[in-house]
Write an enzyme that holds these catalytic residues in place. Structure first.
Site, PDB file in Angstrom:
ATOM      1  N   ASP A  97       0.853  -1.192   0.000  1.00  0.00           N
ATOM      2  CA  ASP A  97       0.000   0.000   0.000  1.00  0.00           C
ATOM      3  C   ASP A  97       0.890   1.244   0.000  1.00  0.00           C
ATOM      4  O   ASP A  97       2.114   1.130  -0.107  1.00  0.00           O
ATOM      5  CB  ASP A  97      -0.945  -0.020   1.225  1.00  0.00           C
ATOM      6  CG  ASP A  97      -2.285   0.628   0.905  1.00  0.00           C
ATOM      7  OD1 ASP A  97      -2.285   1.803   0.467  1.00  0.00           O
ATOM      8  OD2 ASP A  97      -3.322  -0.024   1.083  1.00  0.00           O
ATOM      9  N   HIS A 147      -2.795   2.965  -4.567  1.00  0.00           N
ATOM     10  CA  HIS A 147      -2.177   2.514  -3.305  1.00  0.00           C
ATOM     11  C   HIS A 147      -0.770   1.958  -3.550  1.00  0.00           C
ATOM     12  O   HIS A 147      -0.407   0.900  -3.062  1.00  0.00           O
ATOM     13  CB  HIS A 147      -3.057   1.461  -2.625  1.00  0.00           C
ATOM     14  CG  HIS A 147      -4.325   2.044  -2.036  1.00  0.00           C
ATOM     15  ND1 HIS A 147      -4.326   2.800  -0.888  1.00  0.00           N
ATOM     16  CD2 HIS A 147      -5.619   1.981  -2.439  1.00  0.00           C
ATOM     17  CE1 HIS A 147      -5.573   3.177  -0.597  1.00  0.00           C
ATOM     18  NE2 HIS A 147      -6.378   2.708  -1.527  1.00  0.00           N
ATOM     19  N   GLU A 207      -9.851   2.812  -5.151  1.00  0.00           N
ATOM     20  CA  GLU A 207      -9.349   4.150  -4.849  1.00  0.00           C
ATOM     21  C   GLU A 207      -8.140   4.537  -5.707  1.00  0.00           C
ATOM     22  O   GLU A 207      -7.067   4.826  -5.180  1.00  0.00           O
ATOM     23  CB  GLU A 207      -9.010   4.237  -3.353  1.00  0.00           C
ATOM     24  CG  GLU A 207     -10.219   3.961  -2.482  1.00  0.00           C
ATOM     25  CD  GLU A 207      -9.930   3.979  -0.983  1.00  0.00           C
ATOM     26  OE1 GLU A 207     -10.831   4.378  -0.226  1.00  0.00           O
ATOM     27  OE2 GLU A 207      -8.829   3.598  -0.562  1.00  0.00           O
TER      28      GLU A 207
HETATM   29  C1  TNX Z   1     -11.016   1.851   2.536  1.00  0.00           C
HETATM   30  S1  TNX Z   1     -11.638  -0.998   1.519  1.00  0.00           S
HETATM   31  C2  TNX Z   1      -9.921   1.258   1.960  1.00  0.00           C
HETATM   32  C3  TNX Z   1      -8.690   1.053   2.758  1.00  0.00           C
HETATM   33  C4  TNX Z   1      -8.792   1.713   4.103  1.00  0.00           C
HETATM   34  C5  TNX Z   1     -10.169   1.442   4.691  1.00  0.00           C
HETATM   35  C6  TNX Z   1     -10.365   1.926   6.090  1.00  0.00           C
HETATM   36  C7  TNX Z   1     -10.728  -0.399   0.470  1.00  0.00           C
HETATM   37  C8  TNX Z   1     -10.774  -1.108  -0.777  1.00  0.00           C
HETATM   38  N1  TNX Z   1      -9.966   0.693   0.714  1.00  0.00           N
HETATM   39  O1  TNX Z   1      -7.580   1.512   2.030  1.00  0.00           O
HETATM   40  O2  TNX Z   1      -7.795   1.219   4.915  1.00  0.00           O
HETATM   41  O3  TNX Z   1     -11.131   2.016   3.856  1.00  0.00           O
HETATM   42  O4  TNX Z   1     -11.535   1.428   6.644  1.00  0.00           O
END
Ligand code: TNX
Length: 545
Positions: free
Chosen positions: A198, A268, A332
């Site tokens: 990440d 990430h 994301e």
């Molecule tokens: C969302 S779940 C994210 C993570 C974070 C998390 C915290 C997801 C695919 N991405 O990168 O750690 O929320 O709850």
């Protein structure tokens, strides 16, 4: 004559009193078996004089026998030896394979006064029988335990029963990961989704790109609290060597848990970009991130080198993890860099990609990238899992979708023909608080996923059409570790919510009953205590708000 009669009577009374004092097994464990039928017979008196028999020459069953022996000793103090047999004899516990059983993971335990038989179609099924048997035992140090004569049958509702662990935001050593696996095994779970890369760190040794772990494995410091402007300035990091990973994979496999690694891409990725800046659009310099959230710097799609890099990494990942599934993230991924990057724009035009009303050219570019990775992995006999954002990128239905932004994306994906694993933030993010009164809780991400909310979650939405229902292949809870810094905190966040999740994964909806679950929970918690695991005690008694 008279004296003999008196002695016999006294002996009989002593025997009855001893039996009355002998602690009893209770098969109403978590997850609850599908059936517990009494058998007209006396109890089986487990006292350490018995053996655990397993089919000679079967390594999996031998390991099962050794694990059962260890569990019994840890929970009751009774030591039972194991023995390979061609055919077991009466008086013992026998582990048996029975090809006529329906489900690969189902089990059948038969307890009679003179024998206990734990059956499964596969060694995995036997293992779940072993888990039910050990959970039915009292916890303490005993001379004997009485097991009522009965037949106990169980079979999981879902084939994919997962837990996730983020070892990036905070790093946890091999022993902690193994204990997490032990906890999963106790709860009848079979997939560990291991988040290894990440923005805040790269935690897996890749021999072809040593800087990933050596440079990308370390950040200069970590923000305090929820992204405050204060950074602790303490260098933080670590990574797993390939040897350690092999060891953990083996440890999990011995407990019928498949580890699914996640290499999150194209977003990430700041840790990797720090190690190899040429993988990004701007060329950097980058810095392993000390904050939480979503970062704009992601992999550049315009350079062939980036694609080669990803394939090389996956080559090594595949040698370490036998899992059919490889998780490639996909969540994301902001597209601001791609919009401004001449090479990414060139790629879009070379591929003849045109944005549509609801999908930008950059979203489709992510789809192109994902499809290439999907094709590459499928050539090696593997399949991808990706977060539900992938549904917005036009990808083939052979990709399995992990639904995290609620259950709705999962329902949509299932209708499109994707297999789906449900792990919605509400209620399956175990990094969220477990109560609304958070003042006395360790810092968590936010939200409020109580034990009851977890228990009540139904992975198959009622309105889902029949054809789509079979695509919901499993359920998983996620543990992101932005605010979780040590092992007791890991355990506190997941226990006892994992117990509630276990019933979601194993039981059919009509068999779920929260009050009954709460009544069975204290015994499971006794087992947590036996192992010294941390758990949230208040969840056992507090009324759900
Ligand atoms: C969302 S779940 C994210 C993570 C974070 C998390 C915290 C997801 C695919 N991405 O990168 O750690 O929320 O709850």
């Amino acid at each position: 004559m008279k004296r003999l009669a008196i002695i016999l009577i006294i002996a009989a009374i002593a025997e009855i009193t001893a039996l009355a004092q002998t602690p009893q097994a209770d098969y109403r464990v978590i997850p609850l078996p599908d059936r517990i039928d009494g058998i007209k017979d006396n109890v089986f008196r487990l006292n350490g004089s018995q053996l655990i028999d397993y089919p000679k020459g079967n390594r999996d069953m031998e390991r099962n026998a050794l694990l059962l022996s260890r569990y019994i000793e840890e929970q009751t103090g009774l030591h039972l030896s194991t023995r390979p047999v061609i055919k077991g004899d009466a008086g013992n516990i026998s582990l048996v394979l029975d090809a006529t059983m329906d489900n690969d993971e189902g089990y059948r335990i038969t307890v009679r006064s003179k024998s206990i038989e734990v059956c499964g179609k596969t060694p995995a099924g036997v293992f779940y029988g072993i888990q039910t048997l050990r959970k039915s035992l009292p916890v303490g140090c005993f001379e004997a335990v009485a097991l009522p004569a009965a037949q106990v049958v169980g079979c999981p509702q879902f084939g994919y029963r997962g837990m996730h662990l983020d070892c990036v935001r905070h790093f946890f050593g091999v022993e902690t990961v193994k204990r997490y696996i032990d906890i999963m095994a106790l709860h009848g779970m079979n997939r560990l989704h291991w988040h290894l890369t990440d923005d805040q760190g790269w935690r897996i040794e890749i021999k072809k790109y040593p800087r990933l772990a050596e440079v990308g494995g370390w950040r200069k410091g970590t923000t305090l609290g929820h992204n405050s402007p204060v950074n602790d300035g303490i260098r933080y990091g670590g990574y797993y060597t390939q040897e350690e990973i092999r060891d953990i994979v083996r440890y999990a496999a011995d407990r019928y848990i498949t580890i699914i690694p996640e290499i999150d891409m194209p977003g990430h990725m700041v840790a990797a970009l720090t190690a190899y800046p040429e993988l990004g659009c701007t060329g950097g310099p980058y810095e392993v991130w000390g904050m939480w959230g979503v970062h704009d710097d992601i992999l550049c799609m315009g350079k062939d080198h980036t694609l080669q890099f990803v394939q090389d990494v996956l080559d090594e990942v595949m040698t370490l993890f036998p899992s059919r599934y490889i998780h490639i993230g996909g969540d994301e991924a902001p597209r601001v860099r791609w919009e401004q990057c001449p090479l990414c724009q060139q790629r879009i035009s070379d591929l003849g990609i045109h944005g549509t009303d609801n999908k930008s050219a950059e979203a489709l570019l992510q789809g192109w990238f994902t499809t290439r990775i999907q094709d590459y992995l499928s050539k090696h006999g593997r399949s991808i899992i990706g977060w539900d954002e992938l549904l917005g990128c036009d990808i083939a239905p052979s990709a399995t979708i992990m639904s995290w932004r609620g259950a709705e994306p999962g329902a949509e994906g299932a209708k499109l023909g994707h297999d789906v694993i449900m792990s919605p933030v509400g209620p399956l993010y175990f990094d969220y608080y477990q109560t609304s009164s958070t003042w006395n809780e360790p810092t968590a991400f936010g939200g409020c996923n109580t034990l009851k909310k977890v228990y009540d979650f139904e992975p198959i939405p009622t309105e889902l059409p029949e054809a789509a229902r079979r695509h919901i292949i499993g359920v998983q809870a996620n543990l992101w570790t932005e605010y979780i810094t040590c092992e007791p905190q890991i355990q506190y966040q997941v226990l006892p919510r994992m117990a509630a999740l276990a019933e979601v994964q194993w039981l059919r909806p009509a068999d779920k009953d929260y009050d009954d679950f709460l009544a069975r929970l204290p015994h499971l918690v006794d087992i947590y205590k036996r192992y010294g695991w941390t758990y949230r005690a208040k969840s056992l008694t507090e009324k759900d708000e």
